[in-house]
Design a protein around this motif. Structure first.
Motif, PDB file in Angstrom:
ATOM      1  N   ASP A  71      29.354  18.486 -24.349  1.00  0.00           N
ATOM      2  CA  ASP A  71      30.608  18.279 -24.019  1.00  0.00           C
ATOM      3  C   ASP A  71      31.563  17.109 -23.311  1.00  0.00           C
ATOM      4  O   ASP A  71      31.418  17.347 -21.752  1.00  0.00           O
ATOM      5  CB  ASP A  71      31.383  19.228 -24.523  1.00  0.00           C
ATOM      6  CG  ASP A  71      31.927  19.921 -23.398  1.00  0.00           C
ATOM      7  OD1 ASP A  71      32.866  19.112 -22.677  1.00  0.00           O
ATOM      8  OD2 ASP A  71      31.590  20.839 -23.330  1.00  0.00           O
ATOM      9  N   PRO A  72      32.435  16.266 -23.718  1.00  0.00           N
ATOM     10  CA  PRO A  72      32.745  15.268 -23.090  1.00  0.00           C
ATOM     11  C   PRO A  72      33.926  15.918 -21.525  1.00  0.00           C
ATOM     12  O   PRO A  72      33.777  15.098 -20.738  1.00  0.00           O
ATOM     13  CB  PRO A  72      34.221  14.473 -23.887  1.00  0.00           C
ATOM     14  CG  PRO A  72      34.247  15.672 -25.061  1.00  0.00           C
ATOM     15  CD  PRO A  72      33.161  16.746 -25.359  1.00  0.00           C
ATOM     16  N   PHE A  73      33.999  17.166 -21.886  1.00  0.00           N
ATOM     17  CA  PHE A  73      34.959  17.573 -20.499  1.00  0.00           C
ATOM     18  C   PHE A  73      34.451  18.282 -20.245  1.00  0.00           C
ATOM     19  O   PHE A  73      34.947  18.217 -18.437  1.00  0.00           O
ATOM     20  CB  PHE A  73      35.967  19.037 -21.546  1.00  0.00           C
ATOM     21  CG  PHE A  73      37.165  18.699 -22.615  1.00  0.00           C
ATOM     22  CD1 PHE A  73      38.355  17.955 -22.028  1.00  0.00           C
ATOM     23  CD2 PHE A  73      36.553  18.261 -24.145  1.00  0.00           C
ATOM     24  CE1 PHE A  73      39.103  17.442 -22.989  1.00  0.00           C
ATOM     25  CE2 PHE A  73      37.594  18.116 -24.640  1.00  0.00           C
ATOM     26  CZ  PHE A  73      39.048  17.924 -24.428  1.00  0.00           C
ATOM     27  N   GLN A  74      33.181  18.446 -20.246  1.00  0.00           N
ATOM     28  CA  GLN A  74      32.169  18.358 -18.861  1.00  0.00           C
ATOM     29  C   GLN A  74      31.743  17.494 -18.545  1.00  0.00           C
ATOM     30  O   GLN A  74      31.909  17.594 -17.555  1.00  0.00           O
ATOM     31  CB  GLN A  74      30.620  19.768 -19.460  1.00  0.00           C
ATOM     32  CG  GLN A  74      29.585  19.840 -18.561  1.00  0.00           C
ATOM     33  CD  GLN A  74      28.184  19.969 -18.812  1.00  0.00           C
ATOM     34  OE1 GLN A  74      28.199  20.175 -20.552  1.00  0.00           O
ATOM     35  NE2 GLN A  74      27.832  20.682 -18.378  1.00  0.00           N
ATOM     36  N   ARG A  75      31.276  16.237 -19.199  1.00  0.00           N
ATOM     37  CA  ARG A  75      30.819  15.158 -19.032  1.00  0.00           C
ATOM     38  C   ARG A  75      32.221  14.698 -17.719  1.00  0.00           C
ATOM     39  O   ARG A  75      31.632  13.933 -16.689  1.00  0.00           O
ATOM     40  CB  ARG A  75      30.717  14.348 -19.777  1.00  0.00           C
ATOM     41  CG  ARG A  75      30.401  12.532 -19.490  1.00  0.00           C
ATOM     42  CD  ARG A  75      29.598  11.788 -20.076  1.00  0.00           C
ATOM     43  NE  ARG A  75      28.889  12.002 -20.866  1.00  0.00           N
ATOM     44  CZ  ARG A  75      27.487  11.853 -20.750  1.00  0.00           C
ATOM     45  NH1 ARG A  75      27.543  11.388 -19.947  1.00  0.00           N
ATOM     46  NH2 ARG A  75      26.437  11.954 -21.720  1.00  0.00           N
ATOM     47  N   PHE A  76      33.481  14.849 -18.358  1.00  0.00           N
ATOM     48  CA  PHE A  76      34.283  14.173 -17.307  1.00  0.00           C
ATOM     49  C   PHE A  76      35.798  15.122 -16.663  1.00  0.00           C
ATOM     50  O   PHE A  76      36.476  14.175 -15.919  1.00  0.00           O
ATOM     51  CB  PHE A  76      35.399  13.418 -18.384  1.00  0.00           C
ATOM     52  CG  PHE A  76      34.412  12.504 -19.355  1.00  0.00           C
ATOM     53  CD1 PHE A  76      34.458  11.024 -18.493  1.00  0.00           C
ATOM     54  CD2 PHE A  76      34.542  12.040 -20.089  1.00  0.00           C
ATOM     55  CE1 PHE A  76      33.086   9.533 -18.811  1.00  0.00           C
ATOM     56  CE2 PHE A  76      33.930  11.337 -21.001  1.00  0.00           C
ATOM     57  CZ  PHE A  76      33.320   9.794 -20.297  1.00  0.00           C
ATOM     58  N   GLU A  77      34.791  16.141 -16.418  1.00  0.00           N
ATOM     59  CA  GLU A  77      35.873  16.843 -15.439  1.00  0.00           C
ATOM     60  C   GLU A  77      35.986  16.558 -14.036  1.00  0.00           C
ATOM     61  O   GLU A  77      36.930  16.282 -13.434  1.00  0.00           O
ATOM     62  CB  GLU A  77      35.490  18.125 -15.657  1.00  0.00           C
ATOM     63  CG  GLU A  77      35.738  19.553 -14.999  1.00  0.00           C
ATOM     64  CD  GLU A  77      34.855  20.712 -14.565  1.00  0.00           C
ATOM     65  OE1 GLU A  77      35.628  21.231 -14.781  1.00  0.00           O
ATOM     66  OE2 GLU A  77      33.855  20.720 -14.922  1.00  0.00           O
ATOM     67  N   ASP A  78      35.195  15.864 -13.059  1.00  0.00           N
ATOM     68  CA  ASP A  78      35.157  15.497 -12.377  1.00  0.00           C
ATOM     69  C   ASP A  78      36.425  14.394 -12.221  1.00  0.00           C
ATOM     70  O   ASP A  78      37.153  14.335 -10.925  1.00  0.00           O
ATOM     71  CB  ASP A  78      33.701  15.225 -11.808  1.00  0.00           C
ATOM     72  CG  ASP A  78      32.789  16.128 -10.979  1.00  0.00           C
ATOM     73  OD1 ASP A  78      33.035  17.507 -11.265  1.00  0.00           O
ATOM     74  OD2 ASP A  78      31.683  15.609 -10.829  1.00  0.00           O
ATOM     75  N   LEU A  79      36.539  13.621 -13.275  1.00  0.00           N
ATOM     76  CA  LEU A  79      37.628  12.086 -13.129  1.00  0.00           C
ATOM     77  C   LEU A  79      38.643  13.132 -13.637  1.00  0.00           C
ATOM     78  O   LEU A  79      39.825  13.235 -12.663  1.00  0.00           O
ATOM     79  CB  LEU A  79      36.961  11.572 -14.347  1.00  0.00           C
ATOM     80  CG  LEU A  79      37.609  10.382 -14.334  1.00  0.00           C
ATOM     81  CD1 LEU A  79      37.782   9.084 -13.301  1.00  0.00           C
ATOM     82  CD2 LEU A  79      37.434   9.414 -15.639  1.00  0.00           C
ATOM     83  N   ILE A  80      38.254  13.621 -14.821  1.00  0.00           N
ATOM     84  CA  ILE A  80      40.143  13.857 -14.971  1.00  0.00           C
ATOM     85  C   ILE A  80      40.746  15.703 -14.108  1.00  0.00           C
ATOM     86  O   ILE A  80      41.703  15.486 -14.034  1.00  0.00           O
ATOM     87  CB  ILE A  80      40.111  14.598 -16.539  1.00  0.00           C
ATOM     88  CG1 ILE A  80      39.325  14.333 -17.615  1.00  0.00           C
ATOM     89  CG2 ILE A  80      41.409  15.167 -17.142  1.00  0.00           C
ATOM     90  CD1 ILE A  80      38.519  14.258 -19.000  1.00  0.00           C
ATOM     91  N   GLU A  81      39.801  16.712 -13.951  1.00  0.00           N
ATOM     92  CA  GLU A  81      40.784  17.636 -13.729  1.00  0.00           C
ATOM     93  C   GLU A  81      40.250  17.499 -12.042  1.00  0.00           C
ATOM     94  O   GLU A  81      41.292  17.820 -10.843  1.00  0.00           O
ATOM     95  CB  GLU A  81      39.955  18.822 -13.512  1.00  0.00           C
ATOM     96  CG  GLU A  81      40.073  18.981 -14.737  1.00  0.00           C
ATOM     97  CD  GLU A  81      41.439  19.594 -15.401  1.00  0.00           C
ATOM     98  OE1 GLU A  81      42.133  20.009 -14.469  1.00  0.00           O
ATOM     99  OE2 GLU A  81      41.967  18.912 -16.522  1.00  0.00           O
ATOM    100  N   GLY A  82      39.394  16.636 -11.601  1.00  0.00           N
ATOM    101  CA  GLY A  82      38.925  16.199 -10.330  1.00  0.00           C
ATOM    102  C   GLY A  82      39.625  15.737  -9.223  1.00  0.00           C
ATOM    103  O   GLY A  82      40.583  15.206  -8.416  1.00  0.00           O
ATOM    104  N   SER A  97      28.779   6.568 -15.910  1.00  0.00           N
ATOM    105  CA  SER A  97      28.124   7.836 -16.525  1.00  0.00           C
ATOM    106  C   SER A  97      28.002   7.869 -18.194  1.00  0.00           C
ATOM    107  O   SER A  97      27.045   7.845 -18.427  1.00  0.00           O
ATOM    108  CB  SER A  97      29.590   8.802 -16.774  1.00  0.00           C
ATOM    109  OG  SER A  97      29.382  10.121 -17.636  1.00  0.00           O
ATOM    110  N   LEU A  98      28.252   6.990 -19.104  1.00  0.00           N
ATOM    111  CA  LEU A  98      28.249   6.756 -20.309  1.00  0.00           C
ATOM    112  C   LEU A  98      27.023   5.433 -20.446  1.00  0.00           C
ATOM    113  O   LEU A  98      25.942   6.117 -21.290  1.00  0.00           O
ATOM    114  CB  LEU A  98      29.668   5.828 -20.923  1.00  0.00           C
ATOM    115  CG  LEU A  98      30.471   7.004 -21.624  1.00  0.00           C
ATOM    116  CD1 LEU A  98      31.171   6.193 -22.265  1.00  0.00           C
ATOM    117  CD2 LEU A  98      30.238   7.527 -22.172  1.00  0.00           C
TER     118      LEU A  98
END
Length: 252
Positions: free
Chosen positions: A122-133, A80-81
């Protein structure tokens, strides 16, 4: 290997080449939704724990998730980054490849993902799949199976996330790691709830030592497993460690 991620797998990252794969990988995988079935997860933890003496299941589960997170988080976050590549990470769609000892070896993804159509804001959009999914349902599932605090497991994940940012800063100096640092620096999520990855690591001054010591904020409880000592970056002072061990033993 997912061809789009090939630029990542050089130097010390070369061993990640066969960690994120597609369903045509010949290795047998187990759907992650199946893995978190109580009976199946117990079997995996039994296989993994066979090499440890007097293995408290909370400590075993924490150690096992460390191996899980060190396989998952580095290539996903780097993709991602560094490459701007978004991967399909929802737990319900992935399979996990285990070795004979029950150790996580690879993740089978349903497709290769794609580059972000537009840069996340923002970081929460970028990593939503990782964190929430992925991380949230996985951590909730494991914590519910063995009664280990979710904070311990989130700390395990955050520890490797923070470590990876340091590796990328040194090895890929042109990469924009801003969202990674912003994620770990945010005490709350956009909806106002607690960010479980907030400051997983701190750097503290130790009397008599030069420089700063890297220290986790939450102990990984690996000391609950017989024969294992505390981690070098354990946050518990010696006196607190002895007291905690005594309390745990008296409760069992």
């Amino acid at each position: 290997m997912i061809p789009a991620l090939a630029p990542l797998f050089i130097a010390e990252f070369a061993h990640y080449r066969d960690v994120l794969v597609l369903n045509d990988d010949p290795r047998e995988g187990i759907p992650l939704r199946t893995l978190l079935d109580p009976e199946i997860f117990d079997q995996v933890l039994d296989r993994f724990g066979a090499h440890y003496a007097e293995g408290d299941r909370r400590g075993l589960a924490s150690i096992w998730t460390k191996y899980y997170f060190i396989k998952l988080i580095p290539p996903v976050v780097a993709a991602s980054l560094v490459l701007g590549h978004r991967l399909p990470l929802h737990l319900e769609r992935l399979q996990l490849v285990l070795d004979e000892q029950g150790m996580p070896q690879a993740f089978k993804l349903p497709d290769a993902g794609q580059r972000w159509a537009s840069t996340p804001t923002d970081p929460f959009q970028r990593f939503e799949d990782l964190i929430e999914g992925h991380l949230r349902p996985f951590i909730d599932g494991v914590a519910g199976r063995v009664r280990v605090s979710p904070k311990v497991l989130w700390s395990n994940a955050g520890n490797y996330f923070e470590w990876l940012l340091g590796v990328l800063a040194a090895g890929v100096p042109h990469a924009d790691l801003g969202h990674g640092h912003e994620l770990l620096a945010a005490p709350t999520q956009p909806d106002g709830t607690r960010n479980p990855l907030y400051q997983p690591v701190r750097y503290v001054k130790v009397i008599g030592q030069h420089g700063l010591k890297r220290q986790r904020r939450v102990c990984c409880v690996r000391y609950l497993v017989g024969g294992l000592e505390y981690c070098e970056n354990c946050p518990l002072p010696a006196r607190e460690r002895r007291l905690e061990c005594a309390l745990i033993k008296s409760a069992n």
